[in-house]
Design a protein around this motif. Structure first.
Motif, PDB file in Angstrom:
ATOM      1  N   GLN A  33       2.249   6.869  -6.660  1.00 23.60           N
ATOM      2  CA  GLN A  33       1.371   7.977  -7.063  1.00 23.60           C
ATOM      3  C   GLN A  33       2.113   9.311  -6.975  1.00 23.60           C
ATOM      4  O   GLN A  33       1.977  10.156  -7.856  1.00 23.60           O
ATOM      5  CB  GLN A  33       0.113   8.019  -6.184  1.00 23.60           C
ATOM      6  CG  GLN A  33      -0.821   6.847  -6.358  1.00 23.60           C
ATOM      7  CD  GLN A  33      -1.398   6.763  -7.755  1.00 23.60           C
ATOM      8  OE1 GLN A  33      -1.732   7.769  -8.372  1.00 23.60           O
ATOM      9  NE2 GLN A  33      -1.500   5.560  -8.269  1.00 23.60           N
ATOM     10  N   GLY A  38       0.823  -1.215   0.000  1.00 21.27           N
ATOM     11  CA  GLY A  38       0.000   0.000   0.000  1.00 21.27           C
ATOM     12  C   GLY A  38       0.854   1.261   0.000  1.00 21.27           C
ATOM     13  O   GLY A  38       0.557   2.236  -0.714  1.00 21.27           O
ATOM     14  N   MET A  39       1.919   1.235   0.781  1.00 15.17           N
ATOM     15  CA  MET A  39       2.805   2.406   0.818  1.00 15.17           C
ATOM     16  C   MET A  39       3.569   2.543  -0.499  1.00 15.17           C
ATOM     17  O   MET A  39       3.806   3.663  -0.972  1.00 15.17           O
ATOM     18  CB  MET A  39       3.764   2.315   2.006  1.00 15.17           C
ATOM     19  CG  MET A  39       3.060   2.398   3.360  1.00 15.17           C
ATOM     20  SD  MET A  39       1.909   3.774   3.517  1.00 15.17           S
ATOM     21  CE  MET A  39       3.025   5.144   3.597  1.00 15.17           C
ATOM     22  N   ALA A  99       1.203   4.192  -2.787  1.00 16.24           N
ATOM     23  CA  ALA A  99       1.068   5.618  -2.469  1.00 16.24           C
ATOM     24  C   ALA A  99       2.274   6.401  -2.978  1.00 16.24           C
ATOM     25  O   ALA A  99       2.125   7.468  -3.587  1.00 16.24           O
ATOM     26  CB  ALA A  99       0.890   5.808  -0.964  1.00 16.24           C
ATOM     27  N   ASP A 148      -5.090  11.207  -4.137  1.00 17.96           N
ATOM     28  CA  ASP A 148      -4.264  10.267  -4.884  1.00 17.96           C
ATOM     29  C   ASP A 148      -3.548   9.294  -3.945  1.00 17.96           C
ATOM     30  O   ASP A 148      -3.305   8.140  -4.291  1.00 17.96           O
ATOM     31  CB  ASP A 148      -3.221  11.026  -5.729  1.00 17.96           C
ATOM     32  CG  ASP A 148      -3.849  11.859  -6.827  1.00 17.96           C
ATOM     33  OD1 ASP A 148      -4.955  11.502  -7.290  1.00 17.96           O
ATOM     34  OD2 ASP A 148      -3.243  12.883  -7.217  1.00 17.96           O
ATOM     35  N   LEU A 149      -3.182   9.780  -2.779  1.00 11.63           N
ATOM     36  CA  LEU A 149      -2.447   8.951  -1.813  1.00 11.63           C
ATOM     37  C   LEU A 149      -3.368   8.071  -0.965  1.00 11.63           C
ATOM     38  O   LEU A 149      -2.937   7.061  -0.420  1.00 11.63           O
ATOM     39  CB  LEU A 149      -1.626   9.836  -0.881  1.00 11.63           C
ATOM     40  CG  LEU A 149      -0.576  10.730  -1.541  1.00 11.63           C
ATOM     41  CD1 LEU A 149       0.058  11.636  -0.509  1.00 11.63           C
ATOM     42  CD2 LEU A 149       0.461   9.898  -2.244  1.00 11.63           C
ATOM     43  N   ALA A 150      -4.624   8.478  -0.871  1.00  7.57           N
ATOM     44  CA  ALA A 150      -5.550   7.826   0.058  1.00  7.57           C
ATOM     45  C   ALA A 150      -5.711   6.333  -0.209  1.00  7.57           C
ATOM     46  O   ALA A 150      -5.774   5.542   0.732  1.00  7.57           O
ATOM     47  CB  ALA A 150      -6.906   8.520   0.010  1.00  7.57           C
ATOM     48  N   GLU A 151      -5.785   5.928  -1.464  1.00 11.95           N
ATOM     49  CA  GLU A 151      -6.013   4.510  -1.764  1.00 11.95           C
ATOM     50  C   GLU A 151      -4.887   3.634  -1.225  1.00 11.95           C
ATOM     51  O   GLU A 151      -5.134   2.603  -0.598  1.00 11.95           O
ATOM     52  CB  GLU A 151      -6.170   4.295  -3.271  1.00 11.95           C
ATOM     53  CG  GLU A 151      -6.545   2.868  -3.610  1.00 11.95           C
ATOM     54  CD  GLU A 151      -6.735   2.647  -5.096  1.00 11.95           C
ATOM     55  OE1 GLU A 151      -6.747   1.465  -5.483  1.00 11.95           O
ATOM     56  OE2 GLU A 151      -6.874   3.614  -5.859  1.00 11.95           O
ATOM     57  N   GLY A 152      -3.655   4.036  -1.450  1.00  9.39           N
ATOM     58  CA  GLY A 152      -2.512   3.260  -0.956  1.00  9.39           C
ATOM     59  C   GLY A 152      -2.437   3.234   0.552  1.00  9.39           C
ATOM     60  O   GLY A 152      -2.170   2.190   1.160  1.00  9.39           O
ATOM     61  N   ILE A 153      -2.692   4.366   1.165  1.00 10.80           N
ATOM     62  CA  ILE A 153      -2.650   4.431   2.632  1.00 10.80           C
ATOM     63  C   ILE A 153      -3.799   3.614   3.230  1.00 10.80           C
ATOM     64  O   ILE A 153      -3.628   2.907   4.229  1.00 10.80           O
ATOM     65  CB  ILE A 153      -2.673   5.899   3.105  1.00 10.80           C
ATOM     66  CG1 ILE A 153      -1.376   6.591   2.659  1.00 10.80           C
ATOM     67  CG2 ILE A 153      -2.840   5.988   4.618  1.00 10.80           C
ATOM     68  CD1 ILE A 153      -1.368   8.089   2.848  1.00 10.80           C
ATOM     69  N   TYR A 154      -4.954   3.690   2.598  1.00 11.19           N
ATOM     70  CA  TYR A 154      -6.104   2.902   3.044  1.00 11.19           C
ATOM     71  C   TYR A 154      -5.780   1.406   2.993  1.00 11.19           C
ATOM     72  O   TYR A 154      -6.042   0.675   3.946  1.00 11.19           O
ATOM     73  CB  TYR A 154      -7.315   3.229   2.159  1.00 11.19           C
ATOM     74  CG  TYR A 154      -8.532   2.393   2.447  1.00 11.19           C
ATOM     75  CD1 TYR A 154      -9.323   2.656   3.564  1.00 11.19           C
ATOM     76  CD2 TYR A 154      -8.905   1.342   1.610  1.00 11.19           C
ATOM     77  CE1 TYR A 154     -10.445   1.897   3.841  1.00 11.19           C
ATOM     78  CE2 TYR A 154     -10.020   0.576   1.876  1.00 11.19           C
ATOM     79  CZ  TYR A 154     -10.786   0.857   2.984  1.00 11.19           C
ATOM     80  OH  TYR A 154     -11.895   0.102   3.254  1.00 11.19           O
TER      81      TYR A 154
END
Length: 185
Positions: free
Chosen positions: A130, A123-124, A127, A142-148
């Protein structure tokens, strides 16, 4: 897609842990390991010299106690030291047999956080990918999906691991107690 695969793997580990816990609840019932009256029936038969009757009682009650007593009875002709040794060996074998399936809960409890950590790292990476792809101009969205993904897989790993390790400790103590009671009988 990577996060989904990791969550599916965690779901599989969770289902396996639930199955193993249910299996142990059914296996580690006191009456399954130490059938009521078996020790006394064998004791009474031996006091009156009826070894065949004691052996038959053990065969009628397939259990840890029945297995241990049967192994001891099979060495009656060799003297008390051999009887005692046969029973100790049988008890160790039964203890190992009971522990074998419980140990899978420990394995799941140790693997699940690693699988969750794998999701965290992927996930990181997503992010940061991105950020790199947008030349540093990535927005929070844009970063939210990876952090989620990172947070969800971490939590998923812990949610599977904590109950698995707790169940492992409870069942290990239950086996230890039942084996001690068997040895006493």
């Amino acid at each position: 897609i990577t996060g989904l695969l990791i969550l599916l793997l965690l779901l599989g580990l969770s289902i396996t842990a639930v199955y193993l816990a249910f299996d142990q609840i059914m296996t580690l019932r006191r009456n399954e390991v130490l059938p009521a009256g078996l020790a006394e029936a064998v004791r009474q038969a031996l006091l009156t010299g009826r070894i065949a009757e004691a052996d038959a009682a053990c065969r009628r009650s397939p259990s840890v106690l029945g297995f241990v007593l049967h192994n001891g009875l099979s060495e009656m002709d060799m003297g008390w030291p051999q009887v005692e040794k046969a029973m100790e060996d049988a008890l160790a074998e039964q203890s190992a047999r009971l522990m074998r399936r419980i140990e899978y809960l420990s394995v799941i409890g140790n693997i699940a956080p690693m699988v969750g950590l794998l999701g965290t790292v992927t996930g990181m990476i997503f992010a940061f990918q991105q950020v790199a792809g947008s030349q540093g101009g990535a927005s929070a969205g844009d970063l939210a999906e990876g952090i989620y993904q990172a947070l969800v897989t971490t939590v998923g790993g812990l949610v599977v691991a904590i109950p698995s390790l707790g169940a492992f400790a409870i069942f290990r103590n239950r086996v230890d107690g039942l084996i001690a009671e068997t040895a006493y009988e």
